[in-house]
Design an enzyme around this catalytic site. Structure first.
Site, PDB file in Angstrom:
ATOM      1  N   ASP A  27      34.714  51.698  68.284  1.00  0.00           N
ATOM      2  CA  ASP A  27      33.674  52.319  69.099  1.00  0.00           C
ATOM      3  C   ASP A  27      34.220  53.433  69.992  1.00  0.00           C
ATOM      4  OD1 ASP A  27      31.934  50.570  68.012  1.00  0.00           O
ATOM      5  OD2 ASP A  27      31.287  49.644  69.889  1.00  0.00           O
ATOM      6  N   HIS A  68      38.401  49.561  69.876  1.00  0.00           N
ATOM      7  CA  HIS A  68      37.998  50.852  70.454  1.00  0.00           C
ATOM      8  C   HIS A  68      39.075  51.895  70.152  1.00  0.00           C
ATOM      9  CE1 HIS A  68      35.604  48.008  72.843  1.00  0.00           C
ATOM     10  NE2 HIS A  68      34.755  49.010  73.018  1.00  0.00           N
TER      11      HIS A  68
END
Length: 786
Positions: A104, A256
């Site tokens: 993400d 991430h």
């Protein structure tokens, strides 16, 4: 009785400046439009950059602990993949012993390439849920990501919680990200992960309508069932532990690749992949997981049907397996940008990228335009910020230099023992060029009639049409002035009028003043004393705004005292005075004639001749005790006209004398010192000075109002200190400084626009002629004169 000498003078052919006046007038409107377009472009670039960085339109609200009563239980209890095929919510889990690595908040220029290298080295694909603003800023990373075989999903454009946003804002967040993907990698996508989302059971009554709406438009929403919590930076071992599914389950695992310092994620990823492979896990994308799940479901259904009908299992598996479940069929309502219209068409990408669609047509070109615009903003705004820092340092440095040198100049010139030499007592010639000065010429002559120094007055009427010469003769007679000559000439411009006066002068020192200016009784005597020094060729006087009791007049009064006279003290001490003001200046007649008189080559004939005298080796000084009171423009239109001519004329003069940069010896001092200072402080710095105001306004609106306001007030305080000191040196009343904050808000911006307009005129090769301002005659004889 006044002595008058009528003379029509020699008829002159129209000057080059006059011939070009019509052309210049025709070009003014386009230049103004160009200046406004540049301002609009700057504003647009800043707003775009602010939007990309979530400074413009940013929304940091995040919803938590809301009810989920409206969300179907099968969704809350279902897997991490949610689609709405046929309008019905369908959940799906990742198949057993299968991991869909998801990342993400990217792309990030530091961490995403490192993660891509690890994935490539381990022959593992990933699904990257990207932020549109980051895609538009780093398009090459996204293209590499797609080319490597990874899959892309949308994480909105500005990373906002969509449950707070309107339908229009949601649509913009999605569409703009699709455009960014189209411009960066030539694709669009049907995968979506909402910012701040987690597992499917966290869907609440506020976010459910968003997922449902996007699902009906063809998006597949992806959640998390195994979270590495790498954003907490707990250490490599914990990241690996938390990312490991339990009991051989399949998982959508969250990492991430942006949003903070991700070195622990990079270190953990390679070890994690090897560990999970050793346990027998396979890695795929979200589309790959959907395909595998659909294939298993189809196989199970086919086996059951075959058992009933005696068919061989697997006969329909290939056809059904071609569907990448959850991907909206093309051609349906809500078709995504760039979608081909073919059911199940993956845009020419591999099966692990089934969510991708090839961007075509308008979507592709708009996407490329967006990426190009962002590239411009990415280069422009940091460049402007750097320019702002340079301008800020230059402005503060100028203030500091002015204060130090002005104080030194004041102390030097006001010593009791200071003397220019043997006092000048011989008569001098005062030249008054006049064009339609019926309102002012009488006051000008009245002030000269009280002069304590012997003078002759030469009024050169430059083809006036309002009886200026008759009024001048009548005024001279009424004041008992026998030392006045009025010379009439056909209209040829101010330089020609001054040159006519110099040729007609009887004495070796000539004082030049404007026809709307009045002198104090002691002005001429004070002005000519520096000529006791044989090195001095010209003297600048202290010009004062007479009509200072209006708002516009007060602003100009502050500017004259602080900007002009404080500057002149500095330049005088550095021996590089750039301008003898037209309102009050004195010259050696021989020096004026030696440089060819006042030139018509530029609009700033006063700056032109001052630089020319420097280059001839003459010293130019400032005499603050010689005061002249002039009528400043009374309207913004007239002020613009005057300052536009001044600014443009100064640029012309500097360009004309550009070779002064290579002058040698004492005559080259202006080129070595004065020219760089004038260019930096009067052209370059003011041109970029609006950046201070633009960035301040931008910061106030979009970033931190209080901090930006305090910074602006700090700069204002510095300027107030400088202005107060300048007022003290000139013995002016401080009450006018109350207008300074308003001057900074309105007047200064106008002066910036004037200078920018002048720069555009200079760059486009325009010409202007000497412009006549409307006068009222409200500046009368100064107090103490009579």
């Amino acid at each position: 009785m006044a002595t008058t000498t009528p003379s029509r003078g020699r008829r002159r052919a129209p000057s080059r400046m006059t011939r070009a006046a019509g052309k210049a007038a025709a070009l003014q409107k386009p230049r103004v439009i160009l200046a406004l377009l540049l301002l609009l472009a700057l504003t647009s670039v800043m707003l775009l950059d602010g939007y990309l960085r979530a400074e413009v339109g940013g929304d940091e609200r995040v919803r938590s602990n809301a009810s989920s009563s409206k969300v179907p239980d099968k969704v809350l209890d279902g897997g991490p993949i949610l689609s709405f095929r046929g309008g019905e919510a369908q959940s799906q889990s990742v198949p057993e012993k299968t991991i869909a690595l998801t990342f993400d908040d990217g792309p990030n220029p530091t961490w995403t390439p490192q993660i891509l290298k690890i994935l490539e080295a381990n022959d593992v694909p990933g699904t990257f849920f990207v932020v549109g603003s980051m895609v538009s800023r780093y398009p090459s990373i996204v293209k590499d990501l797609v080319d490597q075989g990874n899959e892309i999903g949308i994480h909105t454009f500005t990373h906002v919680d969509l449950s707070y946003q309107s339908d229009d804002r949601i649509a913009r967040e999605m569409d703009q990200t699709q455009l960014a993907l189209a411009g960066a990698a030539g694709i669009t996508t049907t995968l979506f992960r909402a910012p701040y989302s987690s597992e499917a059971d966290a869907i609440d009554n506020y976010s459910w309508p968003v997922y449902k709406k996007l699902g009906e438009e063809g998006y597949t929403s992806v959640f998390v069932d195994t979270d590495s919590d790498d954003w907490k930076r707990p250490g490599v071992s914990k990241i690996i532990k938390w990312a490991t599914p339990s009991k051989n389950k399949g998982a959508s695992v969250l990492f991430h690749d942006a949003g903070g310092e991700r070195s622990q994620t990079v270190k953990a990823l390679g070890t994690y992949i090897k560990k999970m492979k050793a346990k027998g896990y396979t890695f795929t994308t979200i589309s790959g997981a959907i395909r595998q799940g659909n294939g298993q479901n189809a196989e199970n259904a086919q086996s059951g049907q075959a058992a009933q009908n005696g068919q061989q299992p697997g006969s329909e598996q290939g056809e059904q397996g071609e569907q990448a479940g959850g991907v909206a069929p093309g051609g349906q309502q809500g078709q995504l940008p760039g979608q081909s219209g073919q059911a199940g068409q993956a845009g020419g990408v591999n099966s692990l990228q089934a969510a991708h669609r090839t961007a075509t047509g308008t979507t592709l070109y708009e996407g490329k335009a967006l990426v190009a615009a962002v590239a411009v903003a990415e280069w422009t705004v940091p460049g402007l910020a750097t320019g702002l820092a340079v301008v800020g340092v230059a402005v503060m440095g100028r203030f500091g230099m002015m204060l130090i040198l002005a104080r030194r100049h004041y102390r030097q010139r006001n010593k009791r023992r200071f003397s220019w030499g043997t006092p000048i007592t011989r008569p001098v010639s005062v030249i008054v060029p006049a064009y339609n000065e019926k309102e002012c010429i009488a006051n000008t002559l009245k002030s000269l009639a009280r002069s304590t120094h012997p003078i002759e007055v030469i009024v050169v009427d430059d083809g006036s049409t309002d009886n200026t010469s008759e009024i001048a003769r009548s005024a001279a007679e009424s004041f008992g002035m026998t030392n006045v000559r009025v010379i009439r000439q056909e209209n040829a411009g101010k330089p020609a009028a001054l040159n006519n006066g110099v040729r007609s002068a009887s004495y070796d020192i000539v004082v030049m003043m404007d026809g709307d200016t009045v002198f104090e009784a002691d002005t001429v005597r004070q002005l000519v004393q520096p000529f006791a020094d044989p090195e001095v060729g010209a003297v600048a006087g202290n010009a004062k705004v007479g009509n200072r009791d209006t708002v516009i007049g007060a602003w100009q009064h502050i500017e004259y005292v602080m900007g002009f006279n404080l500057d002149r003290r500095m330049y005088d001490l550095l021996r590089c005075m750039p301008t003898i003001p037209g309102a009050i200046g004195a010259f050696r007649r021989e020096a004026v004639l030696a440089v060819g008189g006042m030139s018509e080559d530029t609009l700033a004939e006063d700056t032109d001749i001052t630089i020319a005298m420097h280059r001839q080796g003459w010293r130019v000084v400032y005499q603050e005790h010689a005061k002249a009171w002039t009528e400043a423009p009374g309207s913004l239109k007239q002020l613009w006209s005057q300052r536009y001519r001044w600014s443009y004329g100064t640029m012309q003069a500097l360009w004309k004398h550009r070779k002064s940069l290579t002058d040698k010896g004492p005559s080259g001092r202006f080129g070595r010192v004065g020219m760089p200072l004038v260019v930096i402080f009067q052209i370059v710095t003011p041109v970029f000075a609006p950046l201070i105001d633009v960035f301040t306004l931008y910061s106030m609106i979009f970033i931190d109002f209080k901090a930006a306001l305090l910074a602006w007030l700090a700069v204002l305080c510095v300027q107030l200190v400088c202005a107060a000191y300048a007022f003290r040196l000139d013995h002016e009343k401080y009450r006018y400084l109350l207008m300074m904050p308003l001057q900074q808000l309105a007047y200064r911006q106008m002066m910036y626009l004037v200078l920018i307009h002048s720069c555009i005129t200079a760059l486009t090769g325009g010409r202007l002629r000497w412009q006549k301002l409307k006068r009222t005659g409200e500046v009368g004889t100064p107090a103490g004169v009579g």
